[in-house]
Scaffold this active site. Structure first.
Site, short mmCIF file in Angstrom:
data_model
loop_
_atom_site.label_atom_id
_atom_site.label_comp_id
_atom_site.label_asym_id
_atom_site.label_seq_id
_atom_site.Cartn_x
_atom_site.Cartn_y
_atom_site.Cartn_z
N GLY A 22 0.83 -1.20 0.00
CA GLY A 22 0.00 0.00 0.00
C GLY A 22 0.86 1.25 0.00
N TYR A 66 -1.13 -17.50 -1.67
CA TYR A 66 -2.32 -16.64 -1.55
C TYR A 66 -3.57 -17.50 -1.35
CZ TYR A 66 -5.57 -12.86 -2.89
OH TYR A 66 -6.58 -11.92 -2.93
P1 NAD Z 1 -3.48 -3.89 -1.76
O1 NAD Z 1 -2.17 -4.59 -1.90
O2 NAD Z 1 -3.68 -2.58 -2.46
O3 NAD Z 1 -3.85 -3.69 -0.23
C1 NAD Z 1 -3.41 -4.54 0.79
C2 NAD Z 1 -2.90 -3.70 1.93
O4 NAD Z 1 -2.50 -4.55 3.01
C3 NAD Z 1 -1.67 -2.86 1.54
O5 NAD Z 1 -1.87 -1.50 1.89
C4 NAD Z 1 -0.54 -3.49 2.35
O6 NAD Z 1 0.50 -2.59 2.65
C5 NAD Z 1 -1.29 -4.04 3.57
N1 NAD Z 1 -0.61 -5.14 4.26
C6 NAD Z 1 -0.11 -6.29 3.73
N2 NAD Z 1 0.47 -7.06 4.69
C7 NAD Z 1 0.34 -6.37 5.87
C8 NAD Z 1 0.73 -6.62 7.22
N3 NAD Z 1 1.40 -7.75 7.57
N4 NAD Z 1 0.39 -5.72 8.17
C9 NAD Z 1 -0.28 -4.57 7.85
N5 NAD Z 1 -0.67 -4.27 6.57
C10 NAD Z 1 -0.36 -5.15 5.60
O7 NAD Z 1 -4.60 -4.95 -2.23
P2 NAD Z 1 -6.17 -4.75 -2.47
O8 NAD Z 1 -6.42 -5.02 -3.89
O9 NAD Z 1 -6.63 -3.47 -1.85
O10 NAD Z 1 -6.73 -6.00 -1.64
C11 NAD Z 1 -7.26 -5.85 -0.32
C12 NAD Z 1 -7.82 -7.17 0.17
O11 NAD Z 1 -8.87 -7.61 -0.71
C13 NAD Z 1 -6.79 -8.30 0.23
O12 NAD Z 1 -7.02 -9.07 1.40
C14 NAD Z 1 -7.09 -9.12 -1.00
O13 NAD Z 1 -6.75 -10.48 -0.81
C15 NAD Z 1 -8.60 -8.93 -1.15
N6 NAD Z 1 -9.02 -9.13 -2.55
C16 NAD Z 1 -8.77 -8.16 -3.49
C17 NAD Z 1 -9.15 -8.37 -4.80
C18 NAD Z 1 -8.93 -7.33 -5.87
O14 NAD Z 1 -9.38 -7.53 -7.01
N7 NAD Z 1 -8.31 -6.21 -5.59
C19 NAD Z 1 -9.78 -9.57 -5.17
C20 NAD Z 1 -9.97 -10.55 -4.19
C21 NAD Z 1 -9.61 -10.31 -2.87
#
Ligand code: NAD
Ligand code: UDP
Length: 313
Positions: A40, A147
């Site tokens: 992020g 994942y």
């Molecule tokens: P993203 O990578 O933009 O956001 C994830 C956030 O989690 C980031 O800001 C990252 O810095 C933070 N993070 C990761 N590990 C961490 C830790 N140990 N401690 C604190 N913060 C941590 O991804 P996104 O697309 O916003 O996805 C968010 C959630 O939605 C995830 O759990 C993902 O699996 C789920 N998801 C997203 C999609 C999609 O299409 N974007 C689809 C299915 C599921």
């Protein structure tokens, strides 16, 4: 204003998490955004940092964390295939140890817990569209396993907290989501194709582009997540959230070319990885029935907003 309601959003500085923080602040809630910024960015929440109702906490949730909250949205996890492969161990740990820590916190605080799971728990599905009662077709040792299996573990431990401790837990299985604040370099198909089309570079199609996905716009996803977290009486429910409009990857490339007015070619650059799901489309009848939720933003409108965002970067 609901100033007495406190929400904690793990992964709140990410793509989906930062939009969720915006929506919760708009509802008048106090929001604690916990993020270690592994994927992020503070830029995603820069506009919230001076808001007295918003608190950013730089923290890795695989380490313990104290707080007082009503709703805990657990989104922290890398989400893009090339990124979670790069951070494979971190991905396994945030979904296992991180989820355990957040469940312990939710149990201690007696807060509602929403797990952001994923359509990847269905793997390369053998049923279509995917309903919540499908167990999935997942390779437990492949390159997506960090994942897929991480999220499957997160779902399993969430359900144990619901069964053993009567935790107010629920699981949202998020299908491909797109929109402003996607990272231009994180390797997902919409961000890749849009940035490539704008730059006049070839659109990189993996394989013949016949694999399908169903794309949900970010504002629809955020309203679904809030509905799933705030609905009473659905502890232990697993709910698909996504837009059932299904497209081949080739077709999404063609649409992006047309909307950007780009003359870039759409080219096959490499073979699809072996576990890349061939088709994906959510059955959202449960979300409609339990939450009264369904997406409303058309692909055309959503892509135009996304293209505008990437053009302004
Ligand atoms: P993203 O990578 O933009 O956001 C994830 C956030 O989690 C980031 O800001 C990252 O810095 C933070 N993070 C990761 N590990 C961490 C830790 N140990 N401690 C604190 N913060 C941590 O991804 P996104 O697309 O916003 O996805 C968010 C959630 O939605 C995830 O759990 C993902 O699996 C789920 N998801 C997203 C999609 C999609 O299409 N974007 C689809 C299915 C599921
Ligand atoms: N894809 C592609 N070109 C790209 C990026 C992705 O053809 O530049 C394909 C990828 O092989 C997959 C689909 O687009 O079949 C969706 O990929 P993404 O990484 O966005 O999400 P996934 O649904 O695989 O998690």
């Amino acid at each position: 204003m609901n100033t007495s309601i406190k929400c904690l959003v793990t992964g709140g500085a990410g793509f989906i998490g930062s939009h969720l923080c915006d929506a919760l602040i708009d509802k008048g809630y106090e929001v604690f955004c916990v993020d270690n910024l592994i994927t992020g960015s503070k830029k995603n929440i820069a506009h919230l940092l001076n808001n007295s109702q918003f608190h950013f906490i730089l923290h890795d949730i695989t380490k313990p964390f104290p707080s007082t909250i009503n709703y805990l949205y657990h989104l922290a996890s890398p989400a893009s295939p090339p990124v979670y492969r790069k951070y494979s161990i971190e991905t396994l740990l945030v979904n296992s140890l991180g989820t355990y820590n957040m469940l312990e916190l939710a149990k201690k605080e007696n807060s509602v817990f929403l797990l952001a799971s994923t359509s990847e728990v269905y793997g390369n599905p053998l049923t279509h569209p995917q309903k919540e009662n499908y167990y999935g077709n997942v390779n437990p040792t492949g390159t997506r396993a960090c994942y897929d299996e991480g999220k499957r573990f997160a779902e399993a431990i969430t359900m144990e907290y619901v069964r053993k401790f009567k935790l107010q837990g629920r699981i949202a299985r998020i299908f491909n989501t797109y929109g402003p604040r996607m990272q231009p370099t994180d390797g997902r198909v919409v961000s890749n194709f849009v940035t490539q089309a704008i730059a006049g570079k070839p659109l990189t199609m993996y394989g013949d582009g016949s694999q399908t996905r169903s794309f949900c716009y970010i504002s629809d996803m955020v309203s679904g997540l809030i509905a799933a977290c705030e609905k009473k009486g659905i502890d232990g429910e697993v709910i698909n959230l996504g837009n059932p409009q299904e497209l081949t990857i080739k077709r999404i490339g063609e649409i992006i070319l047309s909307l950007t007015g780009s003359s870039s070619p759409l080219v096959r650059v490499k073979k699809k990885e072996i576990d890349d799901p061939q088709m994906r489309k959510p059955d959202i009848s449960k979300a409609k029935q339990l939450l009264g939720w369904q997406p409303s933003v058309s692909l055309d409108l959503g892509l135009k907003e996304t293209i505008k965002y990437f053009k302004n970067l």
